[in-house]
Enzyme design. Structure first.
Site, PDB file in Angstrom:
ATOM      1  N   SER A   1     -42.232  50.756  52.208  1.00  0.00           N
ATOM      2  CA  SER A   1     -43.467  50.008  52.439  1.00  0.00           C
ATOM      3  C   SER A   1     -44.338  50.735  53.450  1.00  0.00           C
ATOM      4  O   SER A   1     -43.822  51.420  54.351  1.00  0.00           O
ATOM      5  CB  SER A   1     -43.093  48.634  52.976  1.00  0.00           C
ATOM      6  OG  SER A   1     -44.214  48.021  53.554  1.00  0.00           O
TER       7      SER A   1
ATOM      8  N   TYR B   1     -38.158  42.584  58.986  1.00  0.00           N
ATOM      9  CA  TYR B   1     -38.343  43.103  57.622  1.00  0.00           C
ATOM     10  C   TYR B   1     -38.765  44.574  57.670  1.00  0.00           C
ATOM     11  O   TYR B   1     -38.154  45.438  57.037  1.00  0.00           O
ATOM     12  CB  TYR B   1     -39.401  42.287  56.856  1.00  0.00           C
ATOM     13  CG  TYR B   1     -39.858  43.001  55.601  1.00  0.00           C
ATOM     14  CD1 TYR B   1     -39.014  43.113  54.503  1.00  0.00           C
ATOM     15  CD2 TYR B   1     -41.122  43.606  55.529  1.00  0.00           C
ATOM     16  CE1 TYR B   1     -39.412  43.798  53.354  1.00  0.00           C
ATOM     17  CE2 TYR B   1     -41.524  44.293  54.391  1.00  0.00           C
ATOM     18  CZ  TYR B   1     -40.670  44.386  53.308  1.00  0.00           C
ATOM     19  OH  TYR B   1     -41.066  45.076  52.187  1.00  0.00           O
TER      20      TYR B   1
ATOM     21  N   LYS C   1     -36.793  48.255  56.574  1.00  0.00           N
ATOM     22  CA  LYS C   1     -37.303  49.307  55.674  1.00  0.00           C
ATOM     23  C   LYS C   1     -37.234  50.673  56.363  1.00  0.00           C
ATOM     24  O   LYS C   1     -36.839  51.669  55.758  1.00  0.00           O
ATOM     25  CB  LYS C   1     -38.745  49.016  55.254  1.00  0.00           C
ATOM     26  CG  LYS C   1     -38.876  47.849  54.295  1.00  0.00           C
ATOM     27  CD  LYS C   1     -38.357  48.202  52.920  1.00  0.00           C
ATOM     28  CE  LYS C   1     -38.199  46.997  52.037  1.00  0.00           C
ATOM     29  NZ  LYS C   1     -37.453  47.236  50.807  1.00  0.00           N
TER      30      LYS C   1
HETATM   31  P1  NAD Z   1     -39.085  40.167  44.726  1.00  0.00           P
HETATM   32  O1  NAD Z   1     -38.481  39.224  45.700  1.00  0.00           O
HETATM   33  O2  NAD Z   1     -39.893  39.610  43.623  1.00  0.00           O
HETATM   34  O3  NAD Z   1     -37.940  41.081  44.074  1.00  0.00           O
HETATM   35  C1  NAD Z   1     -36.753  41.417  44.765  1.00  0.00           C
HETATM   36  C2  NAD Z   1     -35.596  41.055  43.850  1.00  0.00           C
HETATM   37  O4  NAD Z   1     -34.358  41.397  44.495  1.00  0.00           O
HETATM   38  C3  NAD Z   1     -35.531  39.559  43.538  1.00  0.00           C
HETATM   39  O5  NAD Z   1     -35.422  39.411  42.133  1.00  0.00           O
HETATM   40  C4  NAD Z   1     -34.281  39.071  44.243  1.00  0.00           C
HETATM   41  O6  NAD Z   1     -33.647  38.027  43.537  1.00  0.00           O
HETATM   42  C5  NAD Z   1     -33.437  40.332  44.288  1.00  0.00           C
HETATM   43  N1  NAD Z   1     -32.475  40.426  45.389  1.00  0.00           N
HETATM   44  C6  NAD Z   1     -32.695  40.164  46.705  1.00  0.00           C
HETATM   45  N2  NAD Z   1     -31.571  40.419  47.424  1.00  0.00           N
HETATM   46  C7  NAD Z   1     -30.644  40.846  46.525  1.00  0.00           C
HETATM   47  C8  NAD Z   1     -29.295  41.255  46.645  1.00  0.00           C
HETATM   48  N3  NAD Z   1     -28.671  41.253  47.836  1.00  0.00           N
HETATM   49  N4  NAD Z   1     -28.627  41.625  45.529  1.00  0.00           N
HETATM   50  C9  NAD Z   1     -29.233  41.612  44.318  1.00  0.00           C
HETATM   51  N5  NAD Z   1     -30.509  41.214  44.146  1.00  0.00           N
HETATM   52  C10 NAD Z   1     -31.206  40.844  45.240  1.00  0.00           C
HETATM   53  O7  NAD Z   1     -39.908  41.241  45.549  1.00  0.00           O
HETATM   54  P2  NAD Z   1     -40.890  42.391  45.053  1.00  0.00           P
HETATM   55  O8  NAD Z   1     -42.238  42.072  45.533  1.00  0.00           O
HETATM   56  O9  NAD Z   1     -40.665  42.687  43.624  1.00  0.00           O
HETATM   57  O10 NAD Z   1     -40.357  43.601  45.948  1.00  0.00           O
HETATM   58  C11 NAD Z   1     -39.435  44.559  45.452  1.00  0.00           C
HETATM   59  C12 NAD Z   1     -39.120  45.548  46.564  1.00  0.00           C
HETATM   60  O11 NAD Z   1     -40.324  46.157  47.004  1.00  0.00           O
HETATM   61  C13 NAD Z   1     -38.496  44.891  47.801  1.00  0.00           C
HETATM   62  O12 NAD Z   1     -37.512  45.774  48.307  1.00  0.00           O
HETATM   63  C14 NAD Z   1     -39.658  44.781  48.751  1.00  0.00           C
HETATM   64  O13 NAD Z   1     -39.255  44.798  50.095  1.00  0.00           O
HETATM   65  C15 NAD Z   1     -40.455  46.044  48.409  1.00  0.00           C
HETATM   66  N6  NAD Z   1     -41.878  45.925  48.753  1.00  0.00           N
HETATM   67  C16 NAD Z   1     -42.604  44.880  48.265  1.00  0.00           C
HETATM   68  C17 NAD Z   1     -43.950  44.757  48.620  1.00  0.00           C
HETATM   69  C18 NAD Z   1     -44.777  43.589  48.126  1.00  0.00           C
HETATM   70  O14 NAD Z   1     -45.824  43.320  48.711  1.00  0.00           O
HETATM   71  N7  NAD Z   1     -44.383  42.889  47.079  1.00  0.00           N
HETATM   72  C19 NAD Z   1     -44.541  45.712  49.461  1.00  0.00           C
HETATM   73  C20 NAD Z   1     -43.773  46.777  49.925  1.00  0.00           C
HETATM   74  C21 NAD Z   1     -42.430  46.876  49.563  1.00  0.00           C
END
Ligand code: NAD
Ligand code: UDP
Length: 340
Positions: free
Chosen positions: A126, A151, A155
């Site tokens: 991120s 958080y 990362k």
């Molecule tokens: P999201 O919550 O929709 O997807 C994450 C998925 O991981 C979910 O389906 C959840 O059920 C699953 N999960 C969580 N912990 C788990 C575990 N221990 N074992 C198995 N599954 C698990 O989030 P997203 O927006 O799709 O984000 C995906 C990744 O991108 C994350 O790592 C997030 O930190 C990173 N990210 C997201 C954003 C954003 O704004 N959406 C920005 C920067 C980084």
């Protein structure tokens, strides 16, 4: 035989869009997700869009036995690792959950990958790892600085762990993808962002005001040193982001070591610009009021997108109108998200 990719967190927001892009590009996909923040319905919707369902394993990325079984049962070539928790505010209340899911989860995954000799990994990082620097645009060679919440720190910790891992064994090929602000949805309106409870992020909040589920948006501060005083961010369409993952996946198979790429557009929009664009796309009025700044927010943040363009030949193609129109289509077709 097609290359098989393990996608952790593949039923979530970004993971489901990327799984779709992988399936459409001819990859076989195994999704591992514990459904803590998503619904398996998203994977069924993928079948409606592209005619293929990925294989799905319900389970936790911290479950080493399960990971070993997945690597034994499937000929996995690479892992796209999305699984983790992502709510900044919640991370300050439940730091151990964040370090466990995000840091321990990644360490366990890498141990299982090393054991199975699967050494290609794409990690969801991120822009938060840049901390509160004011040097815009953010380039990958700007030193990282400690984020202000658990958080963000999780990362940065994972980035550092993966850098150590790559140094320890040159056979690893790892991409650290620093996302800016993912928004929008697939143009079918069948998959999209489905937050649990009131959204923390701007665009899902605006969408829920537009559909009438929330009364009013709070604009966090109008006294920032930006064009209209509200915060500026680099919003990127989730499908562009998904395509960026495919490009990174191809690139790391030829480029061992650590590779860091920003996935952003290089353009910043203010909160008021986002509201106006959404109003135009939806034909609805977004009621809002200006309140105090949100603790920990920075004034502005946008990417230098040139490293990804030079190394990967990838740039974001979809502009603001497409981002907000697609977000609105998803919201209108699915007022309750995946809960019917
Ligand atoms: P999201 O919550 O929709 O997807 C994450 C998925 O991981 C979910 O389906 C959840 O059920 C699953 N999960 C969580 N912990 C788990 C575990 N221990 N074992 C198995 N599954 C698990 O989030 P997203 O927006 O799709 O984000 C995906 C990744 O991108 C994350 O790592 C997030 O930190 C990173 N990210 C997201 C954003 C954003 O704004 N959406 C920005 C920067 C980084
Ligand atoms: N924002 C806002 N009201 C909200 C949510 C967000 O004014 O209800 C602002 C926030 O201050 C920031 C921008 O919108 O300037 C993007 O915030 P978001 O939480 O979506 O992303 P991040 O802060 O992680 O960049």
């Amino acid at each position: 035989m097609n290359d098989k990719i393990l996608v952790t967190g593949g039923s979530g927001y970004i993971g489901s869009h990327t799984t779709l892009a992988l399936l459409q590009a001819g990859y076989d996909v195994v999704v591992l997700d514990n459904l803590s923040n998503s619904s398996a319905e998203s994977l069924e919707r993928l079948e409606c869009i592209c005619g293929i369902m990925p294989e799905f394993v319900k389970g936790d990325v911290r479950d080493r036995d399960l990971l070993d079984k997945i690597f034994t049962d499937h000929n996995i070539r690479a892992v796209l690792h999305f699984a983790g928790l992502k709510a900044v505010g919640e991370s300050t209340q439940q730091p151990l959950d964040y370090y466990s899911n995000n840091v321990l989860g990644t360490v366990t995954l890498c141990q299982a990958m090393a054991n199975a000799n699967v050494l290609n990994l794409v990690f969801s990082s991120s822009a938060t790892v840049y901390g509160d620097t004011t040097q815009m645009p953010l380039r990958e060679d700007i030193p990282t600085s400690t984020p202000t919440n658990p958080y963000g720190r999780s990362k940065l910790m994972v980035e550092e762990i993966l850098q150590d891992l790559a140094k320890s064994d040159p056979r690893w090929s790892i991409a650290l993808l620093r996302y800016f602000n993912p928004v929008g949805a697939h143009q079918s309106g069948l998959i999209g962002e489905d937050p649990n409870g009131p959204p923390n992020n701007l665009l899902p909040y605006i969408s829920q005001v537009a559909i009438g589920q929330l009364k009013q948006l709070s604009v966090f501060g109008s006294d920032y040193p930006t064009q209209d005083g509200t915060g500026v961010r680099d919003y990127i369409h989730v499908q562009d982001l998904a395509e960026g993952h495919l490009s990174a996946l191809k690139a790391i198979s030829l480029k061992p070591g650590i590779n860091i790429w920003n996935l952003g557009t290089g353009i910043g929009y203010s909160v008021l610009e986002m509201i106006r664009a959404f109003e135009l796309a939806s034909g609805r009025t977004i009621s809002y009021c200006v309140v105090d700044r949100r603790a920990g927010d920075i004034a502005e943040c946008w990417a230098s997108a040139s490293k990804a363009e030079n190394d990967l030949g990838w740039t974001a193609k979809r502009g603001l109108t497409e981002m907000v129109s697609d977000a609105w289509r998803w919201q209108e077709k699915n007022p309750n998200g995946y809960r019917r």
